[in-house]
Design a protein around this motif. Structure first.
Motif, PDB file in Angstrom:
ATOM      1  N   VAL A  24     -57.503 -67.780  48.716  1.00 40.38           N
ATOM      2  CA  VAL A  24     -57.410 -66.973  47.504  1.00 40.38           C
ATOM      3  C   VAL A  24     -56.328 -67.487  46.560  1.00 40.38           C
ATOM      4  N   THR A 289     -49.802 -66.245  47.434  1.00 42.95           N
ATOM      5  CA  THR A 289     -50.778 -65.430  46.713  1.00 42.95           C
ATOM      6  C   THR A 289     -50.211 -64.970  45.382  1.00 42.95           C
ATOM      7  N   SER A 342     -55.629 -59.809  47.943  1.00 36.26           N
ATOM      8  CA  SER A 342     -56.495 -60.536  47.015  1.00 36.26           C
ATOM      9  C   SER A 342     -57.098 -59.600  45.982  1.00 36.26           C
TER      10      SER A 342
END
Length: 436
Positions: A24, A289, A342
């Motif tokens: 991600v 992330t 995510s």
């Protein structure tokens, strides 16, 4: 290139890369970088990326993330989960579905030391599932209850996901943590009531455990002293304005380490080493992330898409609460394929400016977002908690775990409806915080 066309290409690239199995953080970074190049040029992108990873992660606020993760790891190795289950079993084990209810109570207690959904599910599952199997519980109910209990780890403070939301939206981390307390207790009560109704219909009376005396219940409660200490140190310190979230997390981690030393004595070093390793792995995942999300968010800000979307929605004439409800419902299909972190990094850069523009409380919206992400942890095909439970309980196939979790998805939707309809449930406690 026209910003709308560039945005369409970047969003399409996200779905393509995710379908190809790209991580991600890399998906968001590559999509955002592509969009920036299309709108500006490569030289502009490289100039912005020179210090981007440092500036987006080297903030004191984010220090709280590894500290809370480390506190949970120490608590796990100190066998706090097993003690909590023994205490909860004394109080509710004699009721229909009592062991499953004890699992929910244990999850709520361990969540106050962990902050992680997966860690909560794995810890409680390893303790509660064998006991429920020996008692002849319906396998779907047993597995589903533990998977559902795990999601309390991302709601009851200290929650890493609440900190993550606060970092992404520049909301008060302390208020976010305090705001998760009452909804977490409400979720626990709804889950226990649901189990009582379900078990009363499907469980034979012969499977009920003997009732413990009041003396046994009260004496067993002293075994939960570690949770009480950690909870008072962390949430009490933040609520009373005595400590910042980072300071509370540091003190909590040290307290959990002392508990671990008290539990294991001279054999403590392997557990400490494993705690550090798991903390580093999880923290790096979260920070990567955030970097990927930051690049994509910068692209959206560059083309002013969130602001334009907020203006269009505001002028559309659609009631504001309907807009928020549609935002929240979008998390259900997303949760079938993405993890909670995510989902937040993809949706919040677009949704949050609209929420602000419409005048809604960001604390209230944050709790609702986390609740919807919880549902994603239980829905197929990528319900992470269900996979964790299936890995622990090899005798219960994954489809049966998902079937048991569906009861709790319905309970979650009921709880979300209450929080949506009565915002005071969420906002009253943080609004009374001392020290802001």
């Amino acid at each position: 290139m026209d910003p709308i066309i560039a945005a369409s290409i970047a969003v399409a690239l996200i779905f393509i890369l995710l379908a190809l199995g790209t991580p991600v953080f890399a998906t968001l970074a590559l999509s955002g970088a592509t969009g920036i190049i299309l709108v500006e040029n490569l030289a502009f992108l490289m100039n912005r990326l020179k210090s981007f990873s440092y500036s987006s992660t080297a903030t004191s606020t984010l220090t709280v993330i590894p500290l809370f993760i480390l506190m949970g790891a120490f608590a796990h190795h100190a066998q706090i989960g097993r003690r909590l289950f023994d205490v909860a079993n004394k109080w509710v084990g004699h009721m229909p579905g009592g062991l499953a209810m004890a699992g929910i109570l244990t999850s709520a207690g361990f969540a106050a030391t962990s902050g992680s959904s997966v860690a909560t599910a794995a810890t409680v599952g390893s303790v509660a599932l064998p006991e429920m199997r020996k008692a002849g519980y319906d396998p779907a109910l047993a597995a589903g209850s533990v998977a559902a209990g795990g999601i309390l780890g991302v709601l009851i403070p200290p929650s890493v996901l609440l900190i993550f939301y606060a970092a992404l939206t520049e909301t008060s981390a302390g208020k976010m943590l305090v705001a998760g307390f009452v909804p977490g207790i409400l979720t626990t009560i709804v889950f226990m009531a649901g189990i009582r109704l379900i078990a009363g219909r499907i469980m034979p009376r012969a499977n009920l455990a003997p009732r413990s005396s009041w003396g046994e219940r009260l004496s067993s409660t002293t075994k939960a002293w570690q949770v009480i200490v950690l909870f008072l140190v962390v949430l009490g310190g933040i609520y009373l304005g005595l400590m910042t979230p980072t300071e509370a997390a540091a003190v909590g981690a040290v307290a959990a380490l002392l508990m671990l030393i008290l539990e294991l004595g001279s054999k403590v070093m392997p557990a400490v080493g494993e705690s550090f390793r798991s903390t580093i792995t999880t923290t790096v995942m979260i920070l990567f992330t955030m970097i990927g999300a930051g690049i994509f968010s910068y692209f959206l800000t560059l083309i002013q898409l969130p602001q334009q979307l907020a203006a269009v929605i505001s002028d559309s004439g659609v009631p504001p609460h309907v807009i928020i409800a549609l935002f929240l419902l979008s998390y259900i299909p997303l949760g079938m394929f993405l993890d909670a972190f995510s989902m937040m990094v993809i949706t919040l850069p677009i949704m949050f400016p609209t929420v602000q523009h419409l005048g809604f409380d960001p604390i209230w919206f944050g709790i609702l977002c986390v609740k919807m992400c919880e549902i994603g942890l239980m829905t197929p095909p990528v319900g992470l908690n269900c996979f964790v439970i299936a890995g622990i309980d090899r005798q219960t196939p994954l489809p049966q775990v998902f079937r048991g979790a569906m009861w709790f998805v319905l309970m979650e939707l009921f709880t979300v409806s209450l929080l949506f309809t009565f915002p005071q449930i969420t906002t009253s406690l943080p609004n009374m915080m001392l020290g802001g």
